[in-house]
Design a protein around this motif. Structure first.
Motif, mmCIF file in Angstrom:
data_model
loop_
_atom_site.group_PDB
_atom_site.id
_atom_site.type_symbol
_atom_site.label_atom_id
_atom_site.label_comp_id
_atom_site.label_asym_id
_atom_site.label_seq_id
_atom_site.Cartn_x
_atom_site.Cartn_y
_atom_site.Cartn_z
ATOM 1 N N HIS A 15 0.834 -1.204 0.000
ATOM 2 C CA HIS A 15 0.000 0.000 0.000
ATOM 3 C C HIS A 15 0.874 1.261 0.000
ATOM 4 N N ARG A 16 1.907 1.293 0.828
ATOM 5 C CA ARG A 16 2.822 2.448 0.884
ATOM 6 C C ARG A 16 3.594 2.600 -0.426
ATOM 7 N N THR A 18 2.570 1.683 -3.394
ATOM 8 C CA THR A 18 1.626 2.187 -4.401
ATOM 9 C C THR A 18 1.414 3.685 -4.236
ATOM 10 N N GLU A 19 1.262 4.142 -2.991
ATOM 11 C CA GLU A 19 1.106 5.583 -2.727
ATOM 12 C C GLU A 19 2.357 6.343 -3.174
ATOM 13 N N ALA A 20 3.526 5.776 -2.911
ATOM 14 C CA ALA A 20 4.780 6.430 -3.303
ATOM 15 C C ALA A 20 4.878 6.539 -4.821
ATOM 16 N N GLU A 22 2.384 6.721 -6.914
ATOM 17 C CA GLU A 22 1.418 7.744 -7.336
ATOM 18 C C GLU A 22 1.965 9.146 -7.096
ATOM 19 N N ARG A 23 2.586 9.348 -5.909
ATOM 20 C CA ARG A 23 3.188 10.662 -5.625
ATOM 21 C C ARG A 23 4.317 10.957 -6.597
#
Length: 101
Positions: A15-16, A18-20, A22-23
């Motif tokens: 999850h982290r 994937t967020e990274a 995207e950022r």
């Protein structure tokens, strides 16, 4: 890889990550946009410089055309004067020739 297939211990890391990603994608897009803006600004500056030079050249052309028109007018006046002076000289020569006969 889908999050459903991961063991429970790895799901927070996925999850982290994937967020990274995207950022990172948003930052890369913002950076690309900034580079485009800088390039666009450079192009706008070059266009402005070229337009300025073109305006200066047009003004110079206009001034030169005015000079040519003025000189052409003066030339026509001088031709007219010369024509009349030549006629007057011929008339004077004819009169002188008649008097000397």
């Amino acid at each position: 890889m889908a999050e459903d297939q991961l063991p429970e211990t790895l799901k927070p890391f996925f999850h982290r990550a994937t967020e990274a990603q995207e950022r990172l994608a948003r930052l890369e897009a913002a950076l690309a946009s900034t580079k485009t803006d800088v390039q666009d600004a450079e192009l706008v500056e070059k266009i402005n410089q070229i337009q300025s030079k073109l305006e200066e050249a047009n003004e110079t052309v206009k001034q030169e055309k005015e000079k040519v028109e003025k000189l052409t007018s003066e030339t026509e006046k001088q031709k007219y004067r010369i024509l009349h002076l030549v006629r007057a000289l011929r008339d004077a020569d004819e009169k002188l020739e008649k008097l000397s006969k």
